[in-house]
Write a protein that holds these residues in place. Structure first.
Motif, PDB file in Angstrom:
ATOM      1  N   GLU A 108      80.113  61.760 116.857  1.00 60.63           N
ATOM      2  CA  GLU A 108      81.296  61.111 116.272  1.00 60.63           C
ATOM      3  C   GLU A 108      81.609  59.805 117.000  1.00 60.63           C
TER       4      GLU A 108
ATOM      5  N   ALA B 263      85.287  63.751 120.405  1.00 59.97           N
ATOM      6  CA  ALA B 263      85.704  65.105 120.033  1.00 59.97           C
ATOM      7  C   ALA B 263      84.511  66.001 119.705  1.00 59.97           C
TER       8      ALA B 263
ATOM      9  N   ALA C 273      91.850  55.538 124.229  1.00 60.00           N
ATOM     10  CA  ALA C 273      93.305  55.574 124.336  1.00 60.00           C
ATOM     11  C   ALA C 273      93.768  54.955 125.638  1.00 60.00           C
TER      12      ALA C 273
ATOM     13  N   VAL D 185      95.861  54.344 120.395  1.00 55.48           N
ATOM     14  CA  VAL D 185      94.606  55.056 120.161  1.00 55.48           C
ATOM     15  C   VAL D 185      93.778  54.216 119.189  1.00 55.48           C
TER      16      VAL D 185
ATOM     17  N   ARG E  41      89.326  53.331 118.052  1.00 55.56           N
ATOM     18  CA  ARG E  41      88.010  53.965 118.167  1.00 55.56           C
ATOM     19  C   ARG E  41      86.883  52.969 118.089  1.00 55.56           C
TER      20      ARG E  41
ATOM     21  N   LEU F 252      87.101  58.118 120.408  1.00 58.49           N
ATOM     22  CA  LEU F 252      88.498  57.697 120.446  1.00 58.49           C
ATOM     23  C   LEU F 252      88.737  57.032 121.798  1.00 58.49           C
TER      24      LEU F 252
ATOM     25  N   GLY G 132      90.751  55.411 128.146  1.00 54.44           N
ATOM     26  CA  GLY G 132      89.980  56.647 128.231  1.00 54.44           C
ATOM     27  C   GLY G 132      89.128  56.794 126.982  1.00 54.44           C
ATOM     28  N   LEU G 133      87.895  57.260 127.153  1.00 52.20           N
ATOM     29  CA  LEU G 133      86.969  57.431 126.027  1.00 52.20           C
ATOM     30  C   LEU G 133      86.797  58.919 125.760  1.00 52.20           C
ATOM     31  N   PHE G 134      87.019  59.327 124.537  1.00 53.72           N
ATOM     32  CA  PHE G 134      86.977  60.751 124.200  1.00 53.72           C
ATOM     33  C   PHE G 134      86.165  60.949 122.932  1.00 53.72           C
TER      34      PHE G 134
END
Lengths: 337, 337
Positions: free
Chosen positions: A49, A45, A54, A153, A155, A52, A41-43
């Motif tokens: 940025e 925030a 995960a 996790v 990045r 992240l 999963g790409l997040f």
């Protein structure tokens, strides 16, 4: 034999998850940058940025092989490396990992060995073992059995995300060798090798050339982090257009996860020799090739797609082999069976 | 009865983990900002950045109550809320959550309900359900049984991390009500209520005032995110000097995790009335108070430490009750039994 004969029904899981897509999406906002079904999963925030990335996984019934062989310090490495590969295919490098270990009854010597495996895996990939949970659940787990789950996790900078969108017809398809089954297909392997063929983990069938069944089945899942880093260093990040971790569902289910519509990866299975453990399972189980390549990685754990002219074979220690090419087409992946 | 009589040995886990501390630390570098034993792991990817805070957990044998009651859409909420509380106590707010679900055999209706529970929990806490893994593992799990694990990642600005270091003698200790057992002590509860007292999940003993045993045991773990946000908004972040999630190990094991050396939290258990489910378990099981407060939250799920003069009772909907105060001392936590 087929995978479903071993008590595992991939379709049931797929159907149940399809029913849950709407639920899952209801928790997403514009910080989630992946589509459903991505390896990680790409997040993001906040805008601008790094993302992240995960992923969570288990090692399936490889845990039962560990118990049969009484060797507990490798499955943790398997799980870390598996997770590292799951986020690597989107371009991410690991930050930290958390583990979950649950069993019917905590035994003094098992848990420290399990954790040592996680620690080895984390050290080798430069990830911190940031947290863990241990649960003793008599009744939920069968006597003596245990299970593991792990979450990684990592990045990646926004501009470095690999999502397959740059893949084009004419690109070359490379395979990087696996060490064995990695973490998938163990229920079928156990059904064939133990139930049908009658082997124990200590047997050394001729086909394995001196290696025991237990050693072959417990071979540690390979982390592709360093080989891929070497490719980025040698050819630049843009040269790696697609990365695919060959995990549960084999070639047929995983390659389509990264291939854009209108393209097809043509895999030539004569380009490499499957590891002996796969030949043994196929022969003893009478498992059709179409099933073998749907369940197992068959000796190729990572598929790398790069433009023609990039010679990944030059990367020392990676072992990259040319296994096919990308063409126009609607099938996303084709094998000759 | 004691917790160990129900087949769970907290000491065994503690001992095994003590042996593993060195392994775990071998994976840490200066990006890891917590001490061993914190509720969540603190990770700062680069100097000056906000800290990522991560935690992994399960819901213990609450999964067996869900199965007995045939109600599968609440345990996912339990797990999300539990994880949210584990990182909240260090000052972090959630970003995303990943789940692991494994079972002996995938049944059509269970998995979508489980995932719906995760989704509800994620929506309520503003976390994305970013990934998940489903495993069918006949043989590892007892027939019909399943287990869950979940990992949350949140973040907090460096200057906002709550680590208890600002707690001082004279500070007041507040308790926020729990909804029930939350996610801890279910093996003892099952041994007492089902095996010893002979209840089923549908029974409605007088002591529960009309609520069934199943409903009382499945009450959803409370997320303290919004009450704590309201406290920060009302009194400023500095006013909240310590937060402690009362989870496995109860008051005795959890409060010391956030109290600096040389200080002691004196808890007055007459300041609140334990929920009826705890009184029922204590009475039917003949469980001593010293054991009850070591296993269960006894009706207080979050402990908040603030300077004298801050009236947390003013925060609407939080239900904060003054349950003690901080004094000089070597015990870290004291109860009158």
């Amino acid at each position: 034999m087929k995978y479903a004969d071993s008590g595992v029904n991939i379709d049931a899981a797929t159907k149940a998850l399809a029913r849950s897509k709407k639920s899952i999406r209801s928790t997403w906002d514009d910080r989630v940058k992946n589509e459903m079904g991505a390896f990680g999963g790409l997040f993001q925030a906040a805008p601008g940025e790094p993302l992240l990335v995960a992923s969570v996984d288990g090692v399936g019934t490889k845990v039962m092989i560990a118990r049969m062989a009484g060797r507990y310090n490798t499955v943790g490495q398997d799980l870390v490396n598996h997770c590292v590969d799951d986020i690597l295919v989107q371009g991410a490098e690991p930050l930290f990992f958390l583990d979950y270990f649950a069993t019917s009854k905590l035994e003094d010597d098992v848990l420290p060995d399990i954790i040592e495996g996680f620690a080895i895996g984390c050290r080798e990939n430069g990830a911190a073992l940031l947290g863990g949970e241990t649960a003793e659940m008599p009744g939920v787990y069968s006597a003596g059995e245990f299970d593991l789950a792990g979450t990684i996790v990592g990045r990646v900078r926004e501009e470095d995300v690999i999502d397959g969108s740059r893949i084009a017809a004419g690109d070359k398809v490379w395979g990087l060798p696996s060490t064995g089954l990695h973490t998938n297909g163990y229920s079928l392997a156990r059904a064939v090798l133990f139930d049908k063929a009658g082997y124990t983990v200590n047997d050394t069938p001729d086909e394995l050339g001196g290696t025991s069944v237990g050693d072959a089945l417990l071979a540690v899942h390979r982390s592709y982090l360093n080989p891929v880093r070497a490719m980025w260093a040698e050819f630049g990040r843009d040269a790696i257009r697609g990365l695919c971790h060959i995990t549960g569902g084999g070639f047929y289910d995983n390659i389509p996860r990264v291939i854009p519509d209108g393209l097809c990866v043509n895999v030539d299975p004569t380009a490499w020799t499957p590891l002996p453990i796969f030949s043994l399972i196929g022969a003893r189980g009478g498992v059709a090739n179409s099933e073998m390549y749907r369940v197992f990685n068959m000796g190729i754990g990572l598929v790398v797609i790069a433009p023609a002219g990039i010679d990944l074979g030059r990367i020392e220690g990676a072992g990259a082999v040319l296994i096919g090419e990308v063409s126009a087409g609607d099938d996303k992946v084709k094998l000759p069976f």
